[in-house]
Design an enzyme around this catalytic site. Structure first.
Site, mmCIF file in Angstrom:
data_model
loop_
_atom_site.group_PDB
_atom_site.id
_atom_site.type_symbol
_atom_site.label_atom_id
_atom_site.label_comp_id
_atom_site.label_asym_id
_atom_site.label_seq_id
_atom_site.Cartn_x
_atom_site.Cartn_y
_atom_site.Cartn_z
ATOM 1 C CB CYS A 249 -0.934 0.011 1.199
ATOM 2 S SG CYS A 249 -2.267 -1.161 1.016
HETATM 3 C C1 UDX Z 1 -1.096 -0.021 5.499
HETATM 4 C C2 UDX Z 1 -2.051 0.892 6.272
HETATM 5 O O1 UDX Z 1 -1.598 0.970 7.640
HETATM 6 C C3 UDX Z 1 -3.475 0.384 6.196
HETATM 7 O O2 UDX Z 1 -4.345 1.305 6.831
HETATM 8 C C4 UDX Z 1 -3.872 0.245 4.704
HETATM 9 O O3 UDX Z 1 -5.153 -0.322 4.589
HETATM 10 C C5 UDX Z 1 -2.868 -0.635 3.966
HETATM 11 O O4 UDX Z 1 -1.542 -0.126 4.161
HETATM 12 P P1 UDX Z 1 0.048 -2.405 5.837
HETATM 13 O O5 UDX Z 1 0.800 -2.062 4.592
HETATM 14 O O6 UDX Z 1 -0.612 -3.723 5.938
HETATM 15 O O7 UDX Z 1 -1.110 -1.305 6.106
HETATM 16 O O8 UDX Z 1 1.059 -2.310 7.078
HETATM 17 P P2 UDX Z 1 1.517 -1.203 8.132
HETATM 18 O O9 UDX Z 1 1.443 -1.806 9.475
HETATM 19 O O10 UDX Z 1 0.845 0.087 7.930
HETATM 20 O O11 UDX Z 1 3.063 -1.062 7.773
HETATM 21 C C6 UDX Z 1 3.512 -0.632 6.487
HETATM 22 C C7 UDX Z 1 5.022 -0.518 6.481
HETATM 23 O O12 UDX Z 1 5.436 0.571 7.301
HETATM 24 C C8 UDX Z 1 5.742 -1.758 7.033
HETATM 25 O O13 UDX Z 1 6.865 -2.030 6.216
HETATM 26 C C9 UDX Z 1 6.197 -1.341 8.426
HETATM 27 O O14 UDX Z 1 7.373 -1.990 8.830
HETATM 28 C C10 UDX Z 1 6.430 0.155 8.207
HETATM 29 N N1 UDX Z 1 6.285 0.950 9.443
HETATM 30 C C11 UDX Z 1 5.070 1.041 10.048
HETATM 31 C C12 UDX Z 1 7.375 1.636 9.955
HETATM 32 O O15 UDX Z 1 8.484 1.574 9.398
HETATM 33 N N2 UDX Z 1 7.203 2.401 11.061
HETATM 34 C C13 UDX Z 1 6.009 2.526 11.707
HETATM 35 O O16 UDX Z 1 5.944 3.243 12.702
HETATM 36 C C14 UDX Z 1 4.919 1.819 11.185
#
Ligand code: UDX
Length: 406
Positions: A249
């Site tokens: 996403c």
């Molecule tokens: C995301 C959105 O959060 C969600 O609302 C949408 O529907 C789809 O995209 P997702 O991709 O499943 O969800 O995972 P998410 O937990 O948001 O993490 C995305 C990426 O960001 C991961 O690689 C995670 O490691 C990274 N991340 C997340 C960080 O590096 N730091 C953070 O504080 C949070």
């Protein structure tokens, strides 16, 4: 995912798809993807779940059709709408005399429903949107790995429609969740999805940029953002600095928004920097490692390949650019992930795939890429560890330890 959760809420659900393997799995109560809790829902609600490859049949026997197909990126970042278009043609063709509502869950840019989907539905059916059939935008905010939990405890449901009947139908569908429902226009709803993901991605890149500076000062960015996050205007979540964001996403949606803005002649300097900062973090990790150990002809261990824990999804995982960079620098790479190794093998068939995380710890240095719980219990004593995800035990035990932003 949505279908299984709706079945859990007591609705009868027909899953429509082309992949009969996936449909068979769903019917057999097997989840076609790795998602905690999903299989239990499929098994528990079996009698309410049916599957078909026939869109018309599904449209004829239901009140609502959710379009949940992918909108993958073209090379220039813009969204490939071909799956949405194909499905819209088929649904339009099946729209009959009774009232049916088409709900777009796929992530589509503002204007897509009104300029692309409705014209297809109207042409195929010879009917008028909002009068003869309903149409609504209802974007998805589920996170992989916690999707079931997120569905039932979401911060909000967003419904975009100008059609009172569809609005009422969707509001009553979600009302048992007892969560805030934000009803708005279709275009606003479409934009809320992109603005939300772009903001969260921005927050992460901001945390990484400030985190890189914290590292230079020898201070801990997690402590900094714990303090920053106490400001209720800001909130502490999505401030975890480190290796950056991957997944299906954030990179795709930010890229699509940039491409769309370019089309519209709008400058998106912030969003371009969000991507640039994210792209830099894996390289930054390799530079930190090289300070301790020139990697040429050394064996480097990588713990974690999934883009985040509790999923086997490797799309845009930071492991990909990281491992490319290690290989370019002449390293041998040994990797381990609890569930994502099969997916990774398709991309990198020639790496050494370890049978346990302990095997990875025999390497000359270890890089932590995904914060799997299992990595919290390993024995890091005597190891050289560069940590992109802040594993407490590694921090406490490793002989040489570098956190990316702490
Ligand atoms: C995301 C959105 O959060 C969600 O609302 C949408 O529907 C789809 O995209 P997702 O991709 O499943 O969800 O995972 P998410 O937990 O948001 O993490 C995305 C990426 O960001 C991961 O690689 C995670 O490691 C990274 N991340 C997340 C960080 O590096 N730091 C953070 O504080 C949070």
């Amino acid at each position: 995912m949505t279908g299984a959760c709706l079945a859990e809420m007591g609705h009868r659900v027909r899953f429509v798809g082309r992949d009969t393997g996936k449909l068979d799995a769903i019917r057999a109560g097997k989840s076609p993807i790795f998602e905690p809790g999903l299989e239990e829902l499929l098994v528990k609600n079996r009698e309410r779940i049916e599957t078909t490859t026939d869109i018309a049949d599904a449209v004829h026997r239901t009140d609502l059709s959710f379009i949940c197909v992918g909108t993958p990126p073209h090379n220039d970042g813009s969204s490939d709408l071909s799956q949405v278009e194909t499905v819209s043609h088929a649904i339009g063709n099946a729209l009959d005399t009774w009232h049916h509502t088409v709900v777009v869950k796929s992530t589509v840019l503002p204007g897509t429903i009104e300029e692309v989907i409705i014209p297809i539905l109207e042409t195929e059916s010879g009917k008028k949107a909002f009068a003869d059939f309903g149409i609504a935008s209802n974007p998805e905010f589920l996170k992989e790995g916690t999707a079931v939990q997120d569905f039932f405890h979401t911060d909000r449901v967003v419904i975009g429609t100008q059609d009172p009947r569809s609005k009422e139908l969707l509001e009553s569908l979600y009302s048992p969740l007892q969560v805030p429902v934000f009803s708005t226009t279709i275009r606003v709803s479409e934009m809320i999805k992109f603005a939300s993901n772009a903001f969260l991605a921005t927050k992460i890149s901001f945390a990484n940029e400030v985190g890189n500076l914290c590292k230079e000062h020898g201070i801990d960015s997690y402590e900094v953002f714990a303090g920053v996050g106490l400001d209720t205007r800001i909130s502490p979540s999505f401030f975890r600095s480190g290796l950056g964001f991957g997944g299906s996403c954030f990179p795709k949606d930010v890229g699509a928004l940039i491409a769309h803005a370019k089309d519209k002649g709008v400058d998106t300097r912030i969003l371009s920097s969000v991507i640039a900062t994210n792209d830099d973090q894996p390289e930054h990790m390799v530079s930190l490692l090289q300070k301790h150990l020139p990697v040429r002809d050394r064996t480097i261990g990588v713990l974690g390949l999934a883009f985040k824990p509790d999923t086997d999804d490797i799309r845009e995982s930071r492991a990909i650019p990281l491992i490319k960079s290690l290989l370019n620098a002449g390293a041998r790479v040994i990797v381990y992930d609890p569930v994502a190794m099969d997916n990774f093998r398709h991309l990198f068939p020639d790496l050494t795939y370890a049978s346990s995380p302990t095997e990875v710890l025999t390497a000359d240095a270890v890089l932590i890429v995904t914060e799997w719980k299992a990595f919290e219990t390993l024995d890091y004593r005597g190891k050289l560890v560069i940590d992109g995800r802040r594993i407490r035990k590694a921090r406490e035990e490793a002989a040489v330890y570098e956190g990316l932003c702490w």
